[in-house]
Design a protein around this motif. Sequence first.
Motif, PDB file in Angstrom:
ATOM      1  N   ARG A  20      59.580 -15.825 -41.443  1.00 13.00           N
ATOM      2  CA  ARG A  20      58.714 -17.015 -41.468  1.00 13.00           C
ATOM      3  C   ARG A  20      58.542 -17.598 -40.070  1.00 13.00           C
ATOM      4  N   ARG A  21      59.595 -17.588 -39.268  1.00  9.37           N
ATOM      5  CA  ARG A  21      59.457 -18.067 -37.890  1.00  9.37           C
ATOM      6  C   ARG A  21      58.509 -17.173 -37.110  1.00  9.37           C
ATOM      7  N   SER A  22      58.564 -15.875 -37.375  1.00 11.47           N
ATOM      8  CA  SER A  22      57.702 -14.939 -36.656  1.00 11.47           C
ATOM      9  C   SER A  22      56.240 -15.117 -37.053  1.00 11.47           C
ATOM     10  N   ILE A  23      55.988 -15.391 -38.338  1.00 12.24           N
ATOM     11  CA  ILE A  23      54.617 -15.633 -38.794  1.00 12.24           C
ATOM     12  C   ILE A  23      54.024 -16.825 -38.049  1.00 12.24           C
ATOM     13  N   VAL A  24      54.807 -17.881 -37.926  1.00  8.76           N
ATOM     14  CA  VAL A  24      54.334 -19.074 -37.218  1.00  8.76           C
ATOM     15  C   VAL A  24      54.110 -18.758 -35.739  1.00  8.76           C
ATOM     16  N   ALA A  25      55.066 -18.038 -35.129  1.00 11.93           N
ATOM     17  CA  ALA A  25      54.988 -17.764 -33.694  1.00 11.93           C
ATOM     18  C   ALA A  25      53.785 -16.893 -33.335  1.00 11.93           C
ATOM     19  N   LEU A  26      53.352 -16.031 -34.253  1.00 13.61           N
ATOM     20  CA  LEU A  26      52.234 -15.135 -33.957  1.00 13.61           C
ATOM     21  C   LEU A  26      50.888 -15.850 -33.991  1.00 13.61           C
ATOM     22  N   GLY A  27      50.851 -17.026 -34.585  1.00 12.35           N
ATOM     23  CA  GLY A  27      49.632 -17.827 -34.550  1.00 12.35           C
ATOM     24  C   GLY A  27      48.421 -17.089 -35.086  1.00 12.35           C
ATOM     25  N   ASP A  28      47.328 -17.080 -34.307  1.00 11.13           N
ATOM     26  CA  ASP A  28      46.068 -16.485 -34.751  1.00 11.13           C
ATOM     27  C   ASP A  28      46.033 -14.967 -34.593  1.00 11.13           C
ATOM     28  N   ARG A  29      47.110 -14.374 -34.115  1.00 12.41           N
ATOM     29  CA  ARG A  29      47.130 -12.912 -33.980  1.00 12.41           C
ATOM     30  C   ARG A  29      47.165 -12.230 -35.338  1.00 12.41           C
ATOM     31  N   ILE A  30      47.544 -12.953 -36.385  1.00 14.24           N
ATOM     32  CA  ILE A  30      47.557 -12.405 -37.735  1.00 14.24           C
ATOM     33  C   ILE A  30      46.894 -13.409 -38.676  1.00 14.24           C
ATOM     34  N   ASP A  31      46.589 -12.965 -39.892  1.00 14.65           N
ATOM     35  CA  ASP A  31      46.098 -13.854 -40.940  1.00 14.65           C
ATOM     36  C   ASP A  31      47.320 -14.494 -41.585  1.00 14.65           C
ATOM     37  N   ARG A  32      47.715 -15.649 -41.070  1.00 17.25           N
ATOM     38  CA  ARG A  32      48.976 -16.246 -41.496  1.00 17.25           C
ATOM     39  C   ARG A  32      48.982 -16.595 -42.987  1.00 17.25           C
ATOM     40  N   ARG A  33      47.828 -17.044 -43.502  1.00 18.39           N
ATOM     41  CA  ARG A  33      47.777 -17.409 -44.917  1.00 18.39           C
ATOM     42  C   ARG A  33      48.023 -16.191 -45.800  1.00 18.39           C
ATOM     43  N   ALA A  34      47.359 -15.074 -45.494  1.00 25.92           N
ATOM     44  CA  ALA A  34      47.515 -13.866 -46.302  1.00 25.92           C
ATOM     45  C   ALA A  34      48.928 -13.298 -46.177  1.00 25.92           C
ATOM     46  N   VAL A  35      49.448 -13.279 -44.953  1.00 25.69           N
ATOM     47  CA  VAL A  35      50.789 -12.735 -44.741  1.00 25.69           C
ATOM     48  C   VAL A  35      51.834 -13.593 -45.458  1.00 25.69           C
ATOM     49  N   THR A  36      51.687 -14.902 -45.368  1.00 32.43           N
ATOM     50  CA  THR A  36      52.629 -15.793 -46.041  1.00 32.43           C
ATOM     51  C   THR A  36      52.565 -15.616 -47.551  1.00 32.43           C
ATOM     52  N   ALA A  37      51.365 -15.460 -48.094  1.00 34.02           N
ATOM     53  CA  ALA A  37      51.219 -15.247 -49.535  1.00 34.02           C
ATOM     54  C   ALA A  37      51.893 -13.951 -49.969  1.00 34.02           C
TER      55      ALA A  37
END
Length: 275
Positions: free
Chosen positions: A156-173
């Motif tokens: 979860r920390r990595s998802i936040v740190a990557l910012g717009d480099r990934i689709d955070r909403r889809a990855v979190t889901a």
Amino acid sequence: MRPGEIVVAVEQVRALIDEQFPEWSDLPIVPQPLNGTDNALFRLGDSLTARLPRAQWAVDQVGTDAAWLPRLAPHLPVPVPAPVAVGRPGADYPWPWTVVPWLDGRNPQAGQDLVDLAIDLAGFVRAMIAIDPMGGPVKEGIQRGVPLVQREELTRRSIVALGDRIDRRAVTAAWDEAMAADEWPGPPVWLHGDLLEGNLLVDRGRLTGVIDFGGLGRGDPAVEVRPGWSLFDVRARAAYREALGFDDATWVRAGVRRAARRILMLRVPARWAAP
């Protein structure tokens, strides 16, 4: 070259063999392409291979292979590189190393008909799972095969740190879905842990050997689903899934493990950046 990596020369291997295993001194030594990330390989005659770690991070595998592969090999349907000798440092080479059998075969390639390979590989995975634990090592820390809850905070920390480099909403889901799925219900089972095409040997479409047990340990078998995406097409993936017999929750965990690994590599490719 990466930080901490060394070059191993044929002359060093010759000196090591002459000093420590003189019974093989007359055998030719032929360096092999550096296709892997951890070891230098040298064919020794027709039937042996000298396998020397190229960096400190690969040294532990020498002991793990020597301790466990000879015990696992009799229970597996295809040959594996169980060490026949363990060498010690020398000739300006700093670490222990092994001599293993040379296993014939070629690596499979995506685009080929791999249905038979998928069924054979599923048989290998099922055989690994069925082996008695024998007190073998259990995965610890942020490694393949550990329960997903152990990767929760860092992921979860990595998802936040990557910012717009990934689709955070889809990855979190996707991560939430995996965390809601059932964990592996049984005790930790034996895993190869790195069933990439480079670690599989085939002949005429059939599995003939499995190599490079750097990920060996016990844990959640979801990690062994990885070839379903990394190697197999739709037909072979379906055959692999049927032959494995894993439930839907295991496939969900497998898919998210794959995504989580990519997230962590995007954020901090530690192996490549530091010794």
